[in-house]
Design a protein around this motif. Structure first.
Motif, PDB file in Angstrom:
ATOM      1  N   HIS A  46     -11.769  20.322  59.325  1.00 46.93           N
ATOM      2  CA  HIS A  46     -11.276  20.683  60.646  1.00 46.93           C
ATOM      3  C   HIS A  46      -9.755  20.739  60.692  1.00 46.93           C
ATOM      4  O   HIS A  46      -9.179  20.819  61.766  1.00 46.93           O
ATOM      5  N   GLU A  47      -9.103  20.656  59.568  1.00 39.17           N
ATOM      6  CA  GLU A  47      -7.648  20.714  59.524  1.00 39.17           C
ATOM      7  C   GLU A  47      -7.182  22.121  59.163  1.00 39.17           C
ATOM      8  O   GLU A  47      -7.817  22.814  58.367  1.00 39.17           O
ATOM      9  N   VAL A  48      -6.075  22.516  59.794  1.00 38.05           N
ATOM     10  CA  VAL A  48      -5.495  23.833  59.515  1.00 38.05           C
ATOM     11  C   VAL A  48      -3.987  23.677  59.415  1.00 38.05           C
ATOM     12  O   VAL A  48      -3.417  22.682  59.871  1.00 38.05           O
ATOM     13  N   LYS A  49      -3.351  24.666  58.836  1.00 36.95           N
ATOM     14  CA  LYS A  49      -1.890  24.686  58.758  1.00 36.95           C
ATOM     15  C   LYS A  49      -1.343  25.514  59.919  1.00 36.95           C
ATOM     16  O   LYS A  49      -1.858  26.588  60.227  1.00 36.95           O
ATOM     17  N   VAL A  50      -0.307  24.989  60.549  1.00 38.74           N
ATOM     18  CA  VAL A  50       0.302  25.676  61.692  1.00 38.74           C
ATOM     19  C   VAL A  50       0.989  26.948  61.197  1.00 38.74           C
ATOM     20  O   VAL A  50       1.781  26.902  60.248  1.00 38.74           O
ATOM     21  N   PRO A  51       0.710  28.086  61.815  1.00 36.03           N
ATOM     22  CA  PRO A  51       1.330  29.341  61.367  1.00 36.03           C
ATOM     23  C   PRO A  51       2.760  29.480  61.884  1.00 36.03           C
ATOM     24  O   PRO A  51       3.194  28.759  62.784  1.00 36.03           O
ATOM     25  N   GLN A  52       3.480  30.417  61.322  1.00 33.61           N
ATOM     26  CA  GLN A  52       4.831  30.742  61.780  1.00 33.61           C
ATOM     27  C   GLN A  52       4.722  31.646  63.006  1.00 33.61           C
ATOM     28  O   GLN A  52       4.196  32.754  62.933  1.00 33.61           O
ATOM     29  N   LEU A  53       5.225  31.163  64.146  1.00 37.46           N
ATOM     30  CA  LEU A  53       5.107  31.914  65.395  1.00 37.46           C
ATOM     31  C   LEU A  53       6.446  32.453  65.886  1.00 37.46           C
ATOM     32  O   LEU A  53       6.473  33.216  66.858  1.00 37.46           O
ATOM     33  N   ALA A  54       7.542  32.056  65.252  1.00 39.41           N
ATOM     34  CA  ALA A  54       8.865  32.491  65.701  1.00 39.41           C
ATOM     35  C   ALA A  54       8.973  34.008  65.669  1.00 39.41           C
ATOM     36  O   ALA A  54       8.447  34.673  64.764  1.00 39.41           O
ATOM     37  N   ASN A  55       9.648  34.541  66.692  1.00 40.03           N
ATOM     38  CA  ASN A  55       9.909  35.978  66.843  1.00 40.03           C
ATOM     39  C   ASN A  55       8.659  36.777  67.199  1.00 40.03           C
ATOM     40  O   ASN A  55       8.718  38.005  67.247  1.00 40.03           O
ATOM     41  N   MET A  56       7.532  36.109  67.443  1.00 38.65           N
ATOM     42  CA  MET A  56       6.359  36.796  67.980  1.00 38.65           C
ATOM     43  C   MET A  56       6.450  36.806  69.499  1.00 38.65           C
ATOM     44  O   MET A  56       7.097  35.945  70.101  1.00 38.65           O
ATOM     45  N   SER A  59       2.048  36.654  73.719  1.00 41.41           N
ATOM     46  CA  SER A  59       0.648  37.069  73.560  1.00 41.41           C
ATOM     47  C   SER A  59       0.256  37.112  72.085  1.00 41.41           C
ATOM     48  O   SER A  59      -0.854  36.705  71.712  1.00 41.41           O
ATOM     49  N   GLU A  60       1.149  37.600  71.219  1.00 42.50           N
ATOM     50  CA  GLU A  60       0.854  37.620  69.783  1.00 42.50           C
ATOM     51  C   GLU A  60       0.703  36.203  69.239  1.00 42.50           C
ATOM     52  O   GLU A  60      -0.211  35.923  68.448  1.00 42.50           O
ATOM     53  N   ALA A  61       1.585  35.319  69.648  1.00 46.23           N
ATOM     54  CA  ALA A  61       1.513  33.936  69.182  1.00 46.23           C
ATOM     55  C   ALA A  61       0.235  33.267  69.668  1.00 46.23           C
ATOM     56  O   ALA A  61      -0.389  32.486  68.941  1.00 46.23           O
ATOM     57  N   PHE A  78      14.395  29.355  77.393  1.00 44.66           N
ATOM     58  CA  PHE A  78      15.829  29.206  77.185  1.00 44.66           C
ATOM     59  C   PHE A  78      16.475  30.572  76.959  1.00 44.66           C
ATOM     60  O   PHE A  78      15.841  31.498  76.442  1.00 44.66           O
ATOM     61  N   TYR A  79      17.762  30.639  77.332  1.00 40.16           N
ATOM     62  CA  TYR A  79      18.544  31.822  76.992  1.00 40.16           C
ATOM     63  C   TYR A  79      18.882  31.776  75.502  1.00 40.16           C
ATOM     64  O   TYR A  79      19.093  30.704  74.924  1.00 40.16           O
ATOM     65  N   SER A  80      18.939  32.954  74.878  1.00 45.04           N
ATOM     66  CA  SER A  80      19.299  33.032  73.462  1.00 45.04           C
ATOM     67  C   SER A  80      19.952  34.381  73.187  1.00 45.04           C
ATOM     68  O   SER A  80      19.390  35.426  73.533  1.00 45.04           O
ATOM     69  N   PRO A  81      21.123  34.369  72.555  1.00 45.04           N
ATOM     70  CA  PRO A  81      21.761  35.643  72.202  1.00 45.04           C
ATOM     71  C   PRO A  81      21.184  36.258  70.933  1.00 45.04           C
ATOM     72  O   PRO A  81      21.512  37.398  70.596  1.00 45.04           O
ATOM     73  N   ASN A  82      20.324  35.528  70.223  1.00 47.81           N
ATOM     74  CA  ASN A  82      19.821  35.991  68.926  1.00 47.81           C
ATOM     75  C   ASN A  82      18.369  36.445  68.957  1.00 47.81           C
ATOM     76  O   ASN A  82      17.978  37.318  68.176  1.00 47.81           O
ATOM     77  N   VAL A  83      17.558  35.853  69.815  1.00 50.97           N
ATOM     78  CA  VAL A  83      16.133  36.190  69.876  1.00 50.97           C
ATOM     79  C   VAL A  83      15.880  37.000  71.141  1.00 50.97           C
ATOM     80  O   VAL A  83      16.268  36.578  72.234  1.00 50.97           O
ATOM     81  N   PRO A  84      15.242  38.161  71.019  1.00 51.51           N
ATOM     82  CA  PRO A  84      14.993  38.998  72.201  1.00 51.51           C
ATOM     83  C   PRO A  84      14.146  38.281  73.244  1.00 51.51           C
ATOM     84  O   PRO A  84      13.373  37.366  72.934  1.00 51.51           O
ATOM     85  N   ALA A  85      14.292  38.702  74.468  1.00 50.75           N
ATOM     86  CA  ALA A  85      13.536  38.102  75.565  1.00 50.75           C
ATOM     87  C   ALA A  85      12.040  38.311  75.361  1.00 50.75           C
ATOM     88  O   ALA A  85      11.596  39.351  74.877  1.00 50.75           O
ATOM     89  N   GLY A  86      11.263  37.303  75.730  1.00 51.18           N
ATOM     90  CA  GLY A  86       9.808  37.393  75.645  1.00 51.18           C
ATOM     91  C   GLY A  86       9.231  36.963  74.321  1.00 51.18           C
ATOM     92  O   GLY A  86       8.007  36.958  74.164  1.00 51.18           O
ATOM     93  N   LYS A  87      10.081  36.591  73.360  1.00 57.98           N
ATOM     94  CA  LYS A  87       9.582  36.172  72.052  1.00 57.98           C
ATOM     95  C   LYS A  87       9.769  34.666  71.860  1.00 57.98           C
ATOM     96  O   LYS A  87      10.547  34.025  72.558  1.00 57.98           O
ATOM     97  N   VAL A  88       9.021  34.141  70.882  1.00 56.34           N
ATOM     98  CA  VAL A  88       9.051  32.703  70.628  1.00 56.34           C
ATOM     99  C   VAL A  88      10.384  32.332  69.994  1.00 56.34           C
ATOM    100  O   VAL A  88      10.771  32.880  68.958  1.00 56.34           O
TER     101      VAL A  88
END
Length: 271
Positions: A46-56, A59-61, A78-88
């Motif tokens: 029942h164990e799994v590895k957490v996937p990479q969700l950054a920049n998704m 809904s995709e995440a 949070f506000y971020s100048p590097n990651v587009p709005a709506g993404k993780v």
């Protein structure tokens, strides 16, 4: 004399007994190994590895986490100048961590670059400030309270300040003035010197003060000016000129000190 005869029946029964014992031990060993393997599979299966969700996108995440039996929780924005709005923007647990199925994965959504100007809500009421913030897509953060002189129920401070740039989240916390605290209202200690005891009580009571003691300080006789071989007791002289008997001559706290309702006062009287 009787003779006891022992008949040897052979090794077959003994071998049969040992075969039964060995068979039972083998079955027990197999059962223990099977139980161990079953428990290991039950735990680690029942164990799994957490996937990479950054920049998704959120809904995709969410779909990616659900496919592995994990639950996505949107925790912050949070506000971020590097990651587009709506993404993780960030996640916890981090990618690659081993967790059990149905484990919550908390993510922070990026709002992109700050485009909203922080408004000035100082002087407004709490409700008006909240409406103005929501109209700009901002949230009301922590609301603090303080009791000061001035208009009650108005904002006297805010953070971030009006027009601030580079803020990290779309929240504005405010500090409200609840107005003067009547229960802690202070007074200037009045002068009770020169009052009679009853007059001092009346004056103190009018200010909400309590007289707890009135000490007699009638002056003693002055010391003789010439030495004498034997001290002769002298009667107490009358009160000095200007000190009328039964009059307050000293007080504590002194006149002009700050006092509050319910404070105690001590008096010194001359009789």
């Amino acid at each position: 004399m009787n003779t006891v005869r022992v008949r040897f029946v052979g090794w077959a029964p003994v071998r049969r007994f040992f075969n039964i014992v060995l068979g039972a031990m083998a079955m027990i060993a197999v059962a223990l190994v099977s139980a161990f393997l079953s428990m290991r599979l039950a735990i680690h299966g029942h164990e799994v590895k957490v996937p990479q969700l950054a920049n998704m996108t959120i809904s995709e995440a969410s779909r990616r986490a659900s496919a592995l039996g994990l639950r996505l929780q949107l925790e912050n924005r949070f506000y971020s100048p590097n990651v587009p709005a709506g993404k993780v923007l960030a996640q916890y647990p981090v990618a690659g961590a081993t967790v059990r199925r149905q484990w919550p994965v908390r993510v922070t959504e990026s709002l992109g670059i700050q485009r909203v100007t922080i408004p000035d809500v100082i002087g407004e009421g709490e409700r008006a400030a909240s409406i103005n913030l929501r109209r700009l897509g901002l949230e009301l953060g922590t609301v603090g309270h303080v009791s000061l002189a001035g208009t009650a129920s108005t904002v006297i401070a805010q953070t971030p300040a009006a027009g601030a740039k580079g803020v990290d989240r779309p929240k504005v916390s405010i500090l409200l003035n609840d107005g003067p605290d009547e229960s802690a209202q202070g007074y200037v200690m009045p002068s009770l010197v020169g009052f009679t005891l009853s007059g001092a009580y009346a004056r103190a009571s009018a200010s909400g003060l309590r007289i707890v003691s009135a000490e007699d300080v009638t002056p003693n006789a002055p010391l003789p000016t010439t030495p004498a071989p034997q001290p002769v007791p002298q009667p107490n002289p009358p009160a000095p000129t200007g000190l009328t008997p039964g009059i307050v001559v000293a007080q504590s706290p002194l006149a002009g000190h700050r006092v509050a309702r319910g404070d105690t006062v001590r008096l010194s009287l001359v009789h």
